[in-house]
Design a protein around this motif. Structure first.
Motif, mmCIF file in Angstrom:
data_model
loop_
_atom_site.group_PDB
_atom_site.id
_atom_site.type_symbol
_atom_site.label_atom_id
_atom_site.label_comp_id
_atom_site.label_asym_id
_atom_site.label_seq_id
_atom_site.Cartn_x
_atom_site.Cartn_y
_atom_site.Cartn_z
ATOM 1 N N GLU A 86 -20.626 6.516 5.284
ATOM 2 C CA GLU A 86 -19.692 5.513 5.772
ATOM 3 C C GLU A 86 -18.312 6.123 5.841
ATOM 4 O O GLU A 86 -17.816 6.662 4.853
ATOM 5 N N GLN A 87 -17.712 6.080 7.017
ATOM 6 C CA GLN A 87 -16.443 6.757 7.245
ATOM 7 C C GLN A 87 -15.264 5.881 6.841
ATOM 8 O O GLN A 87 -15.184 4.720 7.230
ATOM 9 N N PHE A 88 -14.372 6.450 6.044
ATOM 10 C CA PHE A 88 -13.127 5.780 5.692
ATOM 11 C C PHE A 88 -11.980 6.637 6.196
ATOM 12 O O PHE A 88 -11.872 7.803 5.825
ATOM 13 N N ASP A 89 -11.179 6.057 6.999
ATOM 14 C CA ASP A 89 -10.053 6.783 7.582
ATOM 15 C C ASP A 89 -8.788 6.414 6.813
ATOM 16 O O ASP A 89 -8.309 5.286 6.905
ATOM 17 N N ILE A 90 -8.240 7.351 6.057
ATOM 18 C CA ILE A 90 -7.031 7.054 5.283
ATOM 19 C C ILE A 90 -5.774 7.528 6.005
ATOM 20 O O ILE A 90 -4.716 7.638 5.402
ATOM 21 N N ARG A 91 -5.916 7.796 7.283
ATOM 22 C CA ARG A 91 -4.744 8.160 8.074
ATOM 23 C C ARG A 91 -3.680 7.073 8.001
ATOM 24 O O ARG A 91 -2.502 7.341 7.765
ATOM 25 N N LEU A 92 -4.106 5.829 8.172
ATOM 26 C CA LEU A 92 -3.146 4.732 8.112
ATOM 27 C C LEU A 92 -2.600 4.551 6.699
ATOM 28 O O LEU A 92 -1.454 4.128 6.525
ATOM 29 N N THR A 93 -3.421 4.865 5.712
ATOM 30 C CA THR A 93 -2.960 4.747 4.330
ATOM 31 C C THR A 93 -1.790 5.676 4.070
ATOM 32 O O THR A 93 -0.771 5.279 3.493
ATOM 33 N N VAL A 94 -1.933 6.925 4.502
ATOM 34 C CA VAL A 94 -0.861 7.903 4.308
ATOM 35 C C VAL A 94 0.370 7.514 5.115
ATOM 36 O O VAL A 94 1.501 7.569 4.621
ATOM 37 N N LEU A 134 -2.760 4.096 -5.593
ATOM 38 C CA LEU A 134 -3.381 2.772 -5.510
ATOM 39 C C LEU A 134 -3.897 2.481 -4.107
ATOM 40 O O LEU A 134 -4.986 1.926 -3.931
ATOM 41 N N LYS A 135 -3.111 2.853 -3.101
ATOM 42 C CA LYS A 135 -3.507 2.570 -1.714
ATOM 43 C C LYS A 135 -4.744 3.364 -1.314
ATOM 44 O O LYS A 135 -5.652 2.826 -0.670
ATOM 45 N N ILE A 136 -4.803 4.652 -1.676
ATOM 46 C CA ILE A 136 -5.960 5.465 -1.315
ATOM 47 C C ILE A 136 -7.219 4.903 -1.964
ATOM 48 O O ILE A 136 -8.262 4.762 -1.313
ATOM 49 N N GLU A 175 -3.456 -4.227 -6.651
ATOM 50 C CA GLU A 175 -2.562 -4.741 -5.634
ATOM 51 C C GLU A 175 -1.343 -5.415 -6.239
ATOM 52 O O GLU A 175 -0.292 -5.483 -5.618
ATOM 53 N N LEU A 176 -1.473 -5.934 -7.448
ATOM 54 C CA LEU A 176 -0.337 -6.591 -8.072
ATOM 55 C C LEU A 176 0.787 -5.610 -8.339
ATOM 56 O O LEU A 176 1.951 -5.983 -8.393
ATOM 57 N N ASP A 177 0.416 -4.324 -8.485
ATOM 58 C CA ASP A 177 1.432 -3.330 -8.797
ATOM 59 C C ASP A 177 2.475 -3.216 -7.696
ATOM 60 O O ASP A 177 3.561 -2.688 -7.905
ATOM 61 N N GLU A 178 2.146 -3.687 -6.495
ATOM 62 C CA GLU A 178 3.115 -3.619 -5.409
ATOM 63 C C GLU A 178 4.375 -4.414 -5.736
ATOM 64 O O GLU A 178 5.447 -4.125 -5.218
ATOM 65 N N LEU A 179 4.244 -5.432 -6.580
ATOM 66 C CA LEU A 179 5.379 -6.292 -6.879
ATOM 67 C C LEU A 179 6.123 -5.883 -8.125
ATOM 68 O O LEU A 179 7.133 -6.485 -8.455
ATOM 69 N N GLU A 180 5.608 -4.865 -8.870
ATOM 70 C CA GLU A 180 6.269 -4.462 -10.102
ATOM 71 C C GLU A 180 7.493 -3.616 -9.784
ATOM 72 O O GLU A 180 7.460 -2.765 -8.919
ATOM 73 N N ASN A 181 8.568 -3.837 -10.490
ATOM 74 C CA ASN A 181 9.765 -3.033 -10.305
ATOM 75 C C ASN A 181 9.611 -1.712 -11.015
ATOM 76 O O ASN A 181 9.157 -1.658 -12.142
ATOM 77 N N ASP A 182 10.006 -0.622 -10.342
ATOM 78 C CA ASP A 182 10.046 0.666 -11.013
ATOM 79 C C ASP A 182 11.252 0.690 -11.925
ATOM 80 O O ASP A 182 12.278 0.081 -11.661
ATOM 81 N N PHE A 183 11.119 1.418 -13.022
ATOM 82 C CA PHE A 183 12.132 1.381 -14.089
ATOM 83 C C PHE A 183 13.506 1.721 -13.575
ATOM 84 O O PHE A 183 14.488 1.075 -13.886
ATOM 85 N N GLU A 184 13.592 2.732 -12.706
ATOM 86 C CA GLU A 184 14.922 3.222 -12.371
ATOM 87 C C GLU A 184 15.367 2.848 -10.974
ATOM 88 O O GLU A 184 16.545 2.874 -10.664
ATOM 89 N N TYR A 185 14.422 2.505 -10.108
ATOM 90 C CA TYR A 185 14.802 2.335 -8.712
ATOM 91 C C TYR A 185 14.420 0.983 -8.134
ATOM 92 O O TYR A 185 14.525 0.763 -6.939
ATOM 93 N N GLY A 186 13.956 0.069 -8.976
ATOM 94 C CA GLY A 186 13.399 -1.172 -8.457
ATOM 95 C C GLY A 186 14.348 -1.964 -7.599
ATOM 96 O O GLY A 186 13.954 -2.577 -6.620
#
Length: 765
Positions: free
Chosen positions: A445-453, A399-401, A666-677
């Motif tokens: 157009e340059q996109f730097d995903i260094r910060l994303t990783v 999602l972030k990339i 972006e909403l997925d950031e708030l979703e709990n993962d099934f096993e580790y939320g």
């Protein structure tokens, strides 16, 4: 094989929220192909032998005895009188694939222990019962996970894998004939108990809502195998898991109640190829209930409006079981649905067979560039916990990339993990990378995903409260020719594929048809899905970049359902050609429709469509054949019946549901993962005030892509005006001072440069 053409289990009662599409029974062709399918599934080893089935039953009986002893032991220790001790009871229920009857050899058994109100989860279930199991020689690999979103105890009992949940009811005594399908069972239950009970309640409800259980089981076995072969079986990776596939198959069984598995498989692909997501798939109407529990309802719950592929569970409280699906995984699954539909049509004219449908997806041949995520720890137990956590967060990297590159780079996560046996306590995951197709090439157009990783790695480490020294994660770029050998069967890299597959054959057909079109013949190929054309296309001028993938993106109309989208007939997978759509007109229309109609969307969902039996053939299966193929055994006119079925499917799949789609990922950031939320609880104290460390030049990931209008679509990393609703405050605070790398316009070509990203060398960073 189930008895054909009968609805005797429900005395002819209609199942589902709409009328069936067809009441027709099977043809001779269906009977023959169903027998072939059943033999194929048998030969694939999907059925356990009698000895293993007996062993599982014995294990479940033994486990039931153990929990009965356990509850009497803790009742006595809590000072209950002897009468109450003798009356104390606990009971084991099963759910999941075992309860549905579609489990295979070696599969684990999902089980639920239901106990009385005085048997607590923390002290008694994860305390006394854990100690009892630990002392038993037949119990091995005992692994409690009390902090999971659904707390679970994992172990093997006499070699049989068990996942054991616990539900603490408000009853003093658990009756032996307890019916957990009653909503009253949820009275005064805590959240963990409601979640734990949900699996059993949903499984039982599915079996009640299908017209023929045996046909449902055979079809579900087929679809589960297909999904695994095609790499789309994984809830945690953003695809679909077992319960999701079961619900999708059950809905098809409702729409074709008298069909055999051969026809059900064909209609599965046909219906879901045309389905207009995010209209929800539901087996029954959503009940509000009387206990005040929250149910899926986009009118009241803003989060529900962002779900891209809602598949609603049929038991109260009804929930979306597929909230993990993202736009990228929905796109991939939509392509696979179209491929399956094409193959099923080809099977009707003997141009394909079941082997063709189940051809494995060549993941490591489909892309030229991949991300490799290496996970290491100091011992086996740490690795098991650490890899589970990392796997649950990989969806966030996707999602972030995509978000940080404004969807110019698309990711395809592989649902499995791989281990390098030459390295101790190591595993890795892979993601295919591609440049989004159909975007005009303007000034680079340059996109730097260094910060994303770096942001992803930082979050993975800081949000894991059980982190220990030695738990490391490294993200690196690897080209197709440099994929490590250990990912291939036997550790041997295959030579270039010589076998002619369905995809390669279709690619060749597309090339030929493309030349014909370029020469001015004006011919079009309408019976080939657009995604096959994309998979076959290779950008020869893009050799060193990350966009060199055979598998290309489905147009936004299939992966992202916009408000006010055009009628199904203009966006169905069989007609999508990637044409531009007036997005402004759709956006305005969608906003107006949303404001006027969304409050009634679910109120009217039960009446999405009433398909009259007058529109279908009652004496034979309705065939939908857009190419006017003639079948020797057909007893009805293929063209007229095909049009009737197409219209019926269109009505079924075109409900009134509308949703927000802006920045839905972006909403997925708030979703709990099934096993580790629940392990996120340590996140707030750890990350607040701590900026993300800037990476060195050696860890840079520079991505240069071109937007459709030559400019960026937003001004920064987090430019959504609804930011407070979509991102944790602490995360925004930590990143507020981070600025993206400068945009570079030095090269006119689209170029995705990963040359400065650390190569996969077996070392972590």
């Amino acid at each position: 094989m189930g008895s054909p053409g009968l609805m005797n289990r429900n005395n002819g009662q209609r199942l589902g929220i709409t009328e069936p599409i067809s009441l027709g029974g099977p043809t001779e062709y269906d009977v023959i192909k169903t027998r072939e399918l059943e033999k194929y599934l048998q030969d694939a080893g999907l059925y356990e032998n009698q000895a293993e089935a007996v062993s599982r039953e014995e294990v479940l009986g033994r486990l039931d005895q153990i929990v009965k002893i356990w509850v009497k032991t803790i009742s006595r220790s809590k000072g209950l009188n002897e009468q109450l001790v003798q009356e104390a009871n606990a009971k084991i229920f099963t759910f999941g694939s075992y309860r549905l009857g579609v489990h295979g050899p070696g599969a684990d058994i999902d089980t639920l222990c239901v106990g009385p109100r005085h048997a607590t989860r923390e002290d008694d279930f994860f305390g006394e019962l854990y100690r009892m199991l630990l002392e038993m020689p037949e119990v091995t690999e005992l692994h409690p996970v009390p902090d999971a979103h659904v707390p679970v105890m994992k172990f093997k009992f006499s070699g049989v894998s068990i996942d054991l949940l616990y539900a603490r009811l408000s009853l003093w005594v658990i009756p032996e004939d307890l019916d957990i399908s009653q909503d009253s069972i949820l009275q005064n239950a805590d959240e963990q108990t409601v979640r734990s009970l949900n699996g059993c309640r949903v499984t039982d409800q599915i079996l009640r809502l299908v017209p023929n259980i045996q046909n449902f089981r055979t079809t579900l076995r087929c679809m589960r195998l297909w999904a695994k072969c095609r790499g789309v079986y994984s809830n945690v990776s953003g695809f679909l898991g077992g319960i999701n596939w079961a619900l999708l198959v059950a809905r098809i069984c409702q729409l074709y109640p008298n069909a055999l598995p051969n026809m059900l498989v064909s209609r599965f692909f046909r219906v879901y190829t045309q389905w207009r997501w995010p209209n929800p798939v539901m087996l029954c109407a959503i009940e509000e209930g009387s206990l005040g529990l929250q149910v899926w309802d986009p009118r009241r719950n803003p989060k529900d409006r962002f779900h891209l592929m809602p598949i609603i569970t049929p038991a109260y409280p009804c929930m979306n079981s597929s909230y993990n699906v993202s736009s990228s995984t929905l796109r991939i699954m939509s392509e696979e649905f179209q491929r399956g539909s094409d193959i099923c049509e080809a099977m009707e004219t003997s141009n394909a067979d079941w082997d063709t449908l189940f051809e494995p997806y060549p993941f490591f041949e489909a892309y030229k560039n991949y991300l490799q995520i290496d996970v290491t720890a100091e011992n086996a137990d740490d690795l098991k916990k650490w890899k589970g956590w990392v796997e649950s967060r990989l969806r966030q990297l996707t999602l972030k990339i995509e978000r940080h590159t404004y969807n110019k780079i698309q990711c395809h996560p592989h649902p499995g993990d791989f281990s390098d046996r030459s390295r101790a306590f190591h595993c890795c995951y892979f993601m295919g990378l591609q440049r989004k197709q159909g975007v005009p090439v303007n000034e680079g157009e340059q996109f730097d995903i260094r910060l994303t990783v770096e942001e992803f790695k930082h979050n993975v480490n800081m949000m894991y409260s059980l982190w220990k020294p030695g738990m490391e994660i490294c993200v690196s770029h690897v080209k197709r020719r440099s994929i490590p050998n250990f990912v291939f069967p036997g550790g041997i890299r295959p030579s270039r594929p010589s076998k002619v597959t369905w995809d390669s054959r279709r690619s060749l057909e597309l090339k030929v048809s493309g030349r014909a079109q370029d020469s001015g013949e004006g011919k079009t190929v309408t019976n080939v899905s657009d995604n096959e054309r994309k998979r076959a296309r290779v950008d020869d001028g893009f050799e060193t970049n990350l966009g060199n993938a055979k598998r290309l993106a489905v147009p936004p109309s299939i992966g992202e359902v916009h408000e006010g989208s055009p009628p199904l007939s203009t966006v169905s997978s069989s007609s999508i050609k990637g044409d531009d759509v007036d997005s402004h007109r759709l956006e305005e229309s969608g906003r107006e429709k949303y404001e006027n109609n969304i409050p009634d969307s679910l109120r009217n969902v039960k009446n999405l469509v009433e398909v009259s039996s007058q529109n279908v053939e009652a004496n034979g299966s309705v065939e939908c054949n857009p190419h006017n193929k003639t079948q020797a055994t057909a007893t009805v006119d293929a063209t007229s019946s095909g049009e009737a079925e197409k219209l019926a499917i269109e009505k079924i799949t075109s409900g009134p549901y509308l949703s927000h789609q802006t920045y839905s990922e972006e909403l997925d950031e708030l979703e709990n993962d099934f096993e580790y939320g629940d392990q996120d609880k340590g996140f707030k104290g750890n990350i607040k005030g701590g900026p993300v460390e800037s990476s060195s030049a050696n860890a840079a990931v520079a991505v240069q892509v071109t937007s459709s209008n030559g400019s960026t679509s937003s001004g920064g990393l987090y430019s959504n005006e609804n930011l407070e609703e979509l991102e944790p405050t602490e995360l925004v605070a930590a990143l507020s001072n981070v600025t993206p790398a400068p945009v570079i316009h030095s090269k006119p070509l689209i170029r995705l440069s990963f040359t400065t990203l650390p190569k996969a060398t077996g070392k972590t960073s």
